[in-house]
Design a protein around this motif. Structure first.
Motif, PDB file in Angstrom:
ATOM      1  N   SER A  14       0.952  -1.127   0.238  1.00 15.96           N
ATOM      2  CA  SER A  14       0.156  -0.066   0.014  1.00 15.96           C
ATOM      3  C   SER A  14       0.830   1.094   0.006  1.00 15.96           C
ATOM      4  O   SER A  14       0.477   2.256  -0.423  1.00 15.96           O
ATOM      5  N   THR A  15       2.125   1.173   0.741  1.00 17.29           N
ATOM      6  CA  THR A  15       2.756   2.270   0.558  1.00 17.29           C
ATOM      7  C   THR A  15       3.470   2.334  -0.828  1.00 17.29           C
ATOM      8  O   THR A  15       3.756   3.849  -1.107  1.00 17.29           O
ATOM      9  N   LEU A  16       3.768   1.531  -1.511  1.00 16.33           N
ATOM     10  CA  LEU A  16       4.205   1.911  -2.944  1.00 16.33           C
ATOM     11  C   LEU A  16       3.222   2.448  -3.960  1.00 16.33           C
ATOM     12  O   LEU A  16       3.527   3.063  -4.518  1.00 16.33           O
ATOM     13  N   VAL A  17       2.109   1.998  -3.763  1.00 15.46           N
ATOM     14  CA  VAL A  17       0.820   2.604  -4.416  1.00 15.46           C
ATOM     15  C   VAL A  17       0.668   4.003  -3.956  1.00 15.46           C
ATOM     16  O   VAL A  17       0.490   4.902  -4.816  1.00 15.46           O
ATOM     17  N   SER A  18       0.821   4.179  -2.577  1.00 17.60           N
ATOM     18  CA  SER A  18       0.426   5.715  -2.189  1.00 17.60           C
ATOM     19  C   SER A  18       1.648   6.534  -2.736  1.00 17.60           C
ATOM     20  O   SER A  18       1.375   7.779  -3.008  1.00 17.60           O
ATOM     21  N   ILE A  19       2.901   6.197  -2.757  1.00 18.21           N
ATOM     22  CA  ILE A  19       3.836   6.886  -3.388  1.00 18.21           C
ATOM     23  C   ILE A  19       3.647   7.417  -4.965  1.00 18.21           C
ATOM     24  O   ILE A  19       3.616   8.551  -5.481  1.00 18.21           O
ATOM     25  N   HIS A  20       3.282   6.300  -5.776  1.00 16.96           N
ATOM     26  CA  HIS A  20       3.040   6.409  -7.134  1.00 16.96           C
ATOM     27  C   HIS A  20       1.885   7.344  -7.265  1.00 16.96           C
ATOM     28  O   HIS A  20       1.998   8.374  -8.061  1.00 16.96           O
ATOM     29  N   VAL A  21       0.935   7.328  -6.414  1.00 16.52           N
ATOM     30  CA  VAL A  21      -0.284   8.101  -6.556  1.00 16.52           C
ATOM     31  C   VAL A  21      -0.175   9.568  -6.183  1.00 16.52           C
ATOM     32  O   VAL A  21      -0.334  10.549  -7.152  1.00 16.52           O
ATOM     33  N   LEU A  22       0.479   9.707  -5.065  1.00 16.33           N
ATOM     34  CA  LEU A  22       0.950  11.053  -4.706  1.00 16.33           C
ATOM     35  C   LEU A  22       1.901  11.861  -5.691  1.00 16.33           C
ATOM     36  O   LEU A  22       1.554  13.196  -5.848  1.00 16.33           O
ATOM     37  N   LEU A  23       2.848  11.024  -6.182  1.00 15.73           N
ATOM     38  CA  LEU A  23       3.670  11.761  -7.154  1.00 15.73           C
ATOM     39  C   LEU A  23       3.077  12.356  -8.347  1.00 15.73           C
ATOM     40  O   LEU A  23       3.234  13.409  -9.009  1.00 15.73           O
ATOM     41  N   ARG A  24       2.110  11.534  -8.983  1.00 17.82           N
ATOM     42  CA  ARG A  24       1.370  11.748 -10.147  1.00 17.82           C
ATOM     43  C   ARG A  24       0.469  12.667 -10.024  1.00 17.82           C
ATOM     44  O   ARG A  24      -0.005  13.775 -10.580  1.00 17.82           O
ATOM     45  N   LEU A  25      -0.427  12.707  -8.518  1.00 17.56           N
ATOM     46  CA  LEU A  25      -1.458  13.685  -8.441  1.00 17.56           C
ATOM     47  C   LEU A  25      -0.887  15.089  -8.299  1.00 17.56           C
ATOM     48  O   LEU A  25      -1.252  16.074  -8.509  1.00 17.56           O
ATOM     49  N   VAL A  26       0.320  15.267  -7.384  1.00 21.88           N
ATOM     50  CA  VAL A  26       0.681  16.502  -7.236  1.00 21.88           C
ATOM     51  C   VAL A  26       1.371  17.201  -8.314  1.00 21.88           C
ATOM     52  O   VAL A  26       1.269  18.472  -8.619  1.00 21.88           O
ATOM     53  N   GLN A  27       1.598  16.528  -9.246  1.00 19.61           N
ATOM     54  CA  GLN A  27       2.469  17.048 -10.523  1.00 19.61           C
ATOM     55  C   GLN A  27       1.357  17.468 -11.228  1.00 19.61           C
ATOM     56  O   GLN A  27       1.542  18.536 -11.933  1.00 19.61           O
ATOM     57  N   ARG A  28       0.060  17.019 -11.235  1.00 21.91           N
ATOM     58  CA  ARG A  28      -0.934  17.552 -12.133  1.00 21.91           C
ATOM     59  C   ARG A  28      -1.783  18.614 -11.450  1.00 21.91           C
ATOM     60  O   ARG A  28      -2.127  19.446 -12.002  1.00 21.91           O
ATOM     61  N   ILE A  29      -2.392  18.233 -10.380  1.00 20.36           N
ATOM     62  CA  ILE A  29      -3.221  19.313  -9.594  1.00 20.36           C
ATOM     63  C   ILE A  29      -2.983  20.017  -8.296  1.00 20.36           C
ATOM     64  O   ILE A  29      -3.548  20.628  -7.738  1.00 20.36           O
ATOM     65  N   GLY A  30      -1.751  19.248  -7.715  1.00 23.32           N
ATOM     66  CA  GLY A  30      -1.353  19.881  -6.634  1.00 23.32           C
ATOM     67  C   GLY A  30      -1.758  19.161  -5.327  1.00 23.32           C
ATOM     68  O   GLY A  30      -2.531  17.980  -5.442  1.00 23.32           O
ATOM     69  N   PHE A  31      -1.692  19.896  -4.023  1.00 22.75           N
ATOM     70  CA  PHE A  31      -1.996  19.349  -2.865  1.00 22.75           C
ATOM     71  C   PHE A  31      -3.440  19.388  -2.462  1.00 22.75           C
ATOM     72  O   PHE A  31      -3.855  18.961  -1.356  1.00 22.75           O
ATOM     73  N   MET A  32      -4.162  20.216  -3.323  1.00 20.75           N
ATOM     74  CA  MET A  32      -5.610  20.590  -2.887  1.00 20.75           C
ATOM     75  C   MET A  32      -6.617  19.517  -2.417  1.00 20.75           C
ATOM     76  O   MET A  32      -7.352  19.443  -1.422  1.00 20.75           O
ATOM     77  N   PRO A  33      -6.685  18.259  -3.173  1.00 17.11           N
ATOM     78  CA  PRO A  33      -7.348  16.950  -2.749  1.00 17.11           C
ATOM     79  C   PRO A  33      -7.146  16.817  -1.297  1.00 17.11           C
ATOM     80  O   PRO A  33      -8.075  16.289  -0.677  1.00 17.11           O
ATOM     81  N   PHE A  34      -6.043  16.746  -1.118  1.00 19.07           N
ATOM     82  CA  PHE A  34      -5.623  16.158   0.372  1.00 19.07           C
ATOM     83  C   PHE A  34      -5.919  17.313   1.406  1.00 19.07           C
ATOM     84  O   PHE A  34      -6.430  17.047   2.490  1.00 19.07           O
ATOM     85  N   VAL A  35      -6.022  18.725   1.069  1.00 16.56           N
ATOM     86  CA  VAL A  35      -6.161  19.795   2.162  1.00 16.56           C
ATOM     87  C   VAL A  35      -8.021  19.510   2.152  1.00 16.56           C
ATOM     88  O   VAL A  35      -8.544  19.533   3.375  1.00 16.56           O
TER      89      VAL A  35
END
Length: 266
Positions: free
Chosen positions: A230-251
């Motif tokens: 699950s950590t491997l998946v979350s690293i991949h997801v985070l790097l792709r997500l922040v590159q495209r739309i930033g940190f706002m979904p997590f906020v």
């Protein structure tokens, strides 16, 4: 603790340790909400080991390069080039959290593991992350950080001892305020997690070795494997997500969870 609890907690650890939404906060809240007993020190160690292996696997090239550069510079067989300097800066960034952990860990475990604290930290540091991400332009990479940057991000990391803060969240926030790009802030946060998890895991292993807590090796192996994947998946997801739309979904997630906890508990 049964198998279902072991798997759920491992998934939570693997996903939330990397995403800026607080693993400690979720690991406090989920058993509290579901009425589960405390999972125990041994299982916490297993989950952290699984997370550590995942980060080192995902960034294996960087880890091997930095380890060689750091070792070579430490024994005088390699000059302090860019890679070696970056490795030493990660060491510097680890020191504040190590000192704070030794000084305040018992107090935090006793007094701050409550839903009210998690509500305030989820919402407060979530808003801070959103502000930093909107305020800061895309800037430097993680390799362009200086000693001052490393120390400031390291001090920010020490705040993550408070449940709900999020180690990755607060370090990425500090990185963005200092002018790192979204990817640079995320990668610096991931790489600096390696020595921190090593120290925290080593400390917990020492507690385990000196204590009398029984060890369920089968559940520990399951938890370690699930946390790793699950950590491997979350690293991949985070790097792709922040590159495209930033940190706002997590906020938004942090604010929504904080609001839900107010409704549930207060």
């Amino acid at each position: 603790m049964d198998l279902l609890q072991a798997i759920v907690l491992a998934l939570i650890q693997g996903l939330t340790e990397i995403l800026p939404i607080s693993s400690s906060g979720h690991l406090v809240l989920v058993p509290h909400l579901l009425g589960w007993p405390d999972q125990g020190l041994a299982y916490d160690v297993a989950l952290h080991v699984g997370t550590l292996f995942a980060v080192m696997t995902y960034f294996r090239r960087e880890v091997v390069g930095m380890l060689g550069a750091w070792t070579g510079s430490a024994i005088g067989r390699r000059p302090l080039d860019g890679q070696a300097l970056f490795a030493w800066r990660l060491v510097l960034a680890t020191i504040p959290a190590a000192i704070a952990g030794l000084a305040f860990n018992d107090f935090i475990e006793t007094n701050l593991r409550s839903p009210l604290v998690i509500v305030f930290t989820l919402i407060g540091f979530g808003l801070l992350l959103g502000w930093a991400d909107r305020r800061a332009p895309e800037g430097r990479s993680e390799l362009q950080t200086g000693w001052r940057d490393a120390l400031i991000i390291g001090c920010a990391q020490a705040l993550a001892l408070i449940p709900g803060t999020s180690r990755s969240g607060i370090t990425m926030t500090a990185g963005r305020f200092l002018g790192l790009s979204r990817i640079g802030a995320a990668r610096f946060s991931f790489l600096m997690s390696i020595p921190v998890i090593l120290l925290a895991g080593g400390y917990k292993l020492l507690q385990l070795a000196l204590g009398d807590e029984p060890v369920a090796w089968g559940l520990m192996a399951v938890g370690m494997a699930v946390a790793f994947l699950s950590t491997l998946v979350s690293i991949h997801v985070l790097l792709r997500l922040v590159q495209r739309i930033g940190f706002m979904p997590f906020v938004i997630y942090r604010l929504a969870l904080g609001g839900a906890l107010i409704v549930i508990f207060y």
